[in-house]
Design an enzyme around this catalytic site. Sequence first.
Site, PDB file in Angstrom:
ATOM      1  N   ASP A 204       2.110  -9.111   1.806  1.00  0.00           N
ATOM      2  CA  ASP A 204       0.878  -8.549   1.249  1.00  0.00           C
ATOM      3  C   ASP A 204      -0.201  -9.620   1.409  1.00  0.00           C
ATOM      4  OD1 ASP A 204       1.337 -10.376  -0.746  1.00  0.00           O
ATOM      5  OD2 ASP A 204       1.894  -8.886  -2.259  1.00  0.00           O
TER       6      ASP A 204
ATOM      7  N   TYR B 175     -16.826   3.035   5.975  1.00  0.00           N
ATOM      8  CA  TYR B 175     -15.366   2.956   6.128  1.00  0.00           C
ATOM      9  C   TYR B 175     -14.950   3.534   7.481  1.00  0.00           C
ATOM     10  CZ  TYR B 175     -10.506   4.547   5.576  1.00  0.00           C
ATOM     11  OH  TYR B 175      -9.173   4.815   5.772  1.00  0.00           O
TER      12      TYR B 175
ATOM     13  N   ASP C  80      -3.355 -12.179   4.455  1.00  0.00           N
ATOM     14  CA  ASP C  80      -4.688 -11.758   3.999  1.00  0.00           C
ATOM     15  C   ASP C  80      -5.557 -11.463   5.216  1.00  0.00           C
ATOM     16  OD1 ASP C  80      -7.213 -11.411   3.020  1.00  0.00           O
ATOM     17  OD2 ASP C  80      -7.204 -13.208   1.759  1.00  0.00           O
TER      18      ASP C  80
ATOM     19  N   TYR D 273      -2.875   2.127  11.827  1.00  0.00           N
ATOM     20  CA  TYR D 273      -3.243   3.424  11.254  1.00  0.00           C
ATOM     21  C   TYR D 273      -4.759   3.562  11.208  1.00  0.00           C
ATOM     22  CZ  TYR D 273       1.601   3.172  10.163  1.00  0.00           C
ATOM     23  OH  TYR D 273       2.956   3.040  10.309  1.00  0.00           O
TER      24      TYR D 273
ATOM     25  N   LYS E 274     -13.155   1.571  10.629  1.00  0.00           N
ATOM     26  CA  LYS E 274     -11.839   1.981  11.163  1.00  0.00           C
ATOM     27  C   LYS E 274     -11.964   2.304  12.652  1.00  0.00           C
ATOM     28  CE  LYS E 274      -8.478   2.489   9.250  1.00  0.00           C
ATOM     29  NZ  LYS E 274      -7.369   1.525   8.967  1.00  0.00           N
TER      30      LYS E 274
ATOM     31  N   THR F  13      -7.965   6.958  10.812  1.00  0.00           N
ATOM     32  CA  THR F  13      -8.350   8.049   9.913  1.00  0.00           C
ATOM     33  C   THR F  13      -9.158   9.137  10.620  1.00  0.00           C
ATOM     34  OG1 THR F  13      -9.808   8.517   8.029  1.00  0.00           O
ATOM     35  CG2 THR F  13     -10.335   6.562   9.280  1.00  0.00           C
TER      36      THR F  13
ATOM     37  N   GLY G   9       0.848  -1.191   0.000  1.00  0.00           N
ATOM     38  CA  GLY G   9       0.000   0.000   0.000  1.00  0.00           C
ATOM     39  C   GLY G   9       0.885   1.244   0.000  1.00  0.00           C
ATOM     40  N   GLN G  10       0.251   2.409  -0.049  1.00  0.00           N
ATOM     41  CA  GLN G  10       1.039   3.654  -0.074  1.00  0.00           C
ATOM     42  C   GLN G  10       1.969   3.737   1.145  1.00  0.00           C
ATOM     43  OE1 GLN G  10      -1.129   7.243  -1.859  1.00  0.00           O
ATOM     44  NE2 GLN G  10      -2.639   6.411  -0.464  1.00  0.00           N
ATOM     45  N   VAL G  11       1.382   3.535   2.324  1.00  0.00           N
ATOM     46  CA  VAL G  11       2.162   3.631   3.559  1.00  0.00           C
ATOM     47  C   VAL G  11       3.051   2.390   3.719  1.00  0.00           C
ATOM     48  CG1 VAL G  11       1.991   3.778   6.082  1.00  0.00           C
ATOM     49  CG2 VAL G  11       0.469   5.151   4.651  1.00  0.00           C
TER      50      VAL G  11
HETATM   51  P1  NDP Z   1      -3.710   1.796   0.437  1.00  0.00           P
HETATM   52  O1  NDP Z   1      -5.087   1.616  -0.071  1.00  0.00           O
HETATM   53  O2  NDP Z   1      -2.665   2.418  -0.412  1.00  0.00           O
HETATM   54  O3  NDP Z   1      -3.134   0.402   0.935  1.00  0.00           O
HETATM   55  C1  NDP Z   1      -3.915  -0.513   1.627  1.00  0.00           C
HETATM   56  C2  NDP Z   1      -3.261  -1.853   1.473  1.00  0.00           C
HETATM   57  O4  NDP Z   1      -4.067  -2.803   2.165  1.00  0.00           O
HETATM   58  C3  NDP Z   1      -3.138  -2.311   0.015  1.00  0.00           C
HETATM   59  O5  NDP Z   1      -1.822  -2.750  -0.227  1.00  0.00           O
HETATM   60  C4  NDP Z   1      -4.117  -3.477  -0.054  1.00  0.00           C
HETATM   61  O6  NDP Z   1      -3.682  -4.516  -0.874  1.00  0.00           O
HETATM   62  C5  NDP Z   1      -4.104  -3.952   1.374  1.00  0.00           C
HETATM   63  N1  NDP Z   1      -5.251  -4.792   1.628  1.00  0.00           N
HETATM   64  C6  NDP Z   1      -6.560  -4.565   1.336  1.00  0.00           C
HETATM   65  N2  NDP Z   1      -7.295  -5.629   1.686  1.00  0.00           N
HETATM   66  C7  NDP Z   1      -6.431  -6.538   2.208  1.00  0.00           C
HETATM   67  C8  NDP Z   1      -6.570  -7.838   2.733  1.00  0.00           C
HETATM   68  N3  NDP Z   1      -7.760  -8.453   2.793  1.00  0.00           N
HETATM   69  N4  NDP Z   1      -5.474  -8.482   3.175  1.00  0.00           N
HETATM   70  C9  NDP Z   1      -4.268  -7.904   3.100  1.00  0.00           C
HETATM   71  N5  NDP Z   1      -4.060  -6.688   2.595  1.00  0.00           N
HETATM   72  C10 NDP Z   1      -5.134  -6.007   2.159  1.00  0.00           C
HETATM   73  O7  NDP Z   1      -3.855   2.578   1.809  1.00  0.00           O
HETATM   74  P2  NDP Z   1      -2.884   3.634   2.496  1.00  0.00           P
HETATM   75  O8  NDP Z   1      -1.479   3.150   2.466  1.00  0.00           O
HETATM   76  O9  NDP Z   1      -3.199   4.970   1.965  1.00  0.00           O
HETATM   77  O10 NDP Z   1      -3.459   3.562   3.976  1.00  0.00           O
HETATM   78  C11 NDP Z   1      -2.678   3.139   5.097  1.00  0.00           C
HETATM   79  C12 NDP Z   1      -3.504   3.339   6.345  1.00  0.00           C
HETATM   80  O11 NDP Z   1      -3.847   4.702   6.491  1.00  0.00           O
HETATM   81  C13 NDP Z   1      -4.830   2.567   6.380  1.00  0.00           C
HETATM   82  O12 NDP Z   1      -5.058   2.120   7.685  1.00  0.00           O
HETATM   83  C14 NDP Z   1      -5.869   3.623   6.018  1.00  0.00           C
HETATM   84  O13 NDP Z   1      -7.126   3.315   6.565  1.00  0.00           O
HETATM   85  C15 NDP Z   1      -5.247   4.861   6.662  1.00  0.00           C
HETATM   86  N6  NDP Z   1      -5.666   6.120   6.062  1.00  0.00           N
HETATM   87  C16 NDP Z   1      -5.540   6.325   4.720  1.00  0.00           C
HETATM   88  C17 NDP Z   1      -5.943   7.524   4.155  1.00  0.00           C
HETATM   89  C18 NDP Z   1      -5.817   7.788   2.682  1.00  0.00           C
HETATM   90  O14 NDP Z   1      -6.116   8.913   2.252  1.00  0.00           O
HETATM   91  N7  NDP Z   1      -5.353   6.840   1.868  1.00  0.00           N
HETATM   92  C19 NDP Z   1      -6.500   8.609   4.983  1.00  0.00           C
HETATM   93  C20 NDP Z   1      -6.546   8.285   6.389  1.00  0.00           C
HETATM   94  C21 NDP Z   1      -6.142   7.083   6.886  1.00  0.00           C
HETATM   95  P3  NDP Z   1      -4.192  -4.672  -2.386  1.00  0.00           P
HETATM   96  O15 NDP Z   1      -3.438  -3.633  -3.147  1.00  0.00           O
HETATM   97  O16 NDP Z   1      -3.806  -6.072  -2.710  1.00  0.00           O
HETATM   98  O17 NDP Z   1      -5.667  -4.427  -2.352  1.00  0.00           O
END
Ligand code: NDP
Length: 297
Positions: free
Chosen positions: A30, A129, A40, A103, A133, A105, A10-12
């Site tokens: 992942d 959502y 997962d 993390y 959270k 929100t 993910g981004q973070v």
């Molecule tokens: P991303 O959507 O970029 O990343 C989320 C990751 O979670 C992806 O790599 C995704 O994998 C993975 N994921 C989703 N479902 C599953 C699953 N069932 N099992 C394992 N992995 C899974 O999110 P961010 O990095 O932006 O967010 C990081 C944190 O920050 C999160 O807790 C989010 O709630 C929080 N946050 C984010 C904000 C935003 O603007 N993005 C704002 C405020 C808080 P895949 O790519 O395979 O789906």
Amino acid sequence: MKILLLGKNGQVGWELQRSLAPLGELIALDRHPVDGLNGDLSDLDALRATIRQVGADIIVNAAAYTAVDKAESEAELAERINAQASQVMAEEAGAQGAWLIHYSTDYVFSGEGTRAWQENDAVAPVNCYGASKLAGEQAIIASGCKHLIFRTSWVYGARGNNFAKTMLRLAKDREILSVIADQIGAPTGADLIADVTAQAIQQVLQRPELSGLYHLAADGEVSWHGYASHVIGFAQDNGEQLAVKAINPIETRSYPTPARRPLNSRLNTRKLRDNFSLHLPDWQSGVTRMLREVLNK
Ligand code: NDP
């Protein structure tokens, strides 16, 4: 020291792979099983078994169900990934004496008013959502495990898609853009979140009393419209050829989406800055750095 990172792509998560690497042995997963480990979050039994098998000192959960609009029609899945999986992590962290870093929100708040939200302000999520959270946060806190929960907002990463890249793409093709001007927050870089996480982990290992919930966002505030104007202005100043002639401010209510969005996403970060003696840069510095990378300037 052993660190288990969930949601590594993910981004973070991507930035955490970099910032956590110097702290210890990093096992980064992942959602796809590898070497008998399953990251997962929708498979709660496999997740529990994986956490036990790894036996980490620190579990960092960057995985989440983040599709805000889709969550309205997939509330159960969002709840499993964002709440129940967090509970499993918290139970296992507690049993192992490990730290859980998680993390959340600003969407746990109603979005009313204009004051920056503090950690102990009343929560009232306006969409599925946000509710999922919030349930995740509450499960971690109730478990009694050692934890750091960082509530953040408006996250962007240089890798993959982000709001700034979308604006630049649209500005190449369209003369007029309409962007929401009544939602206010602070665009926060995934790299900043990952760096603060690594700093905080190092400190909390020495001072476990710092365990708790913190707001983490870049300094300052802006609307999506202001953010778009900054991005496009930077691109134009740096010689990008764009078709756009006007960026019109619009209200949230004229842009209906399946999930309601809070208008006030301001986060008060004083607790984090004071407890960890950290400086949080203004949002423009991180966005400008990301734009230089994206535009190769
Ligand atoms: P991303 O959507 O970029 O990343 C989320 C990751 O979670 C992806 O790599 C995704 O994998 C993975 N994921 C989703 N479902 C599953 C699953 N069932 N099992 C394992 N992995 C899974 O999110 P961010 O990095 O932006 O967010 C990081 C944190 O920050 C999160 O807790 C989010 O709630 C929080 N946050 C984010 C904000 C935003 O603007 N993005 C704002 C405020 C808080 P895949 O790519 O395979 O789906």
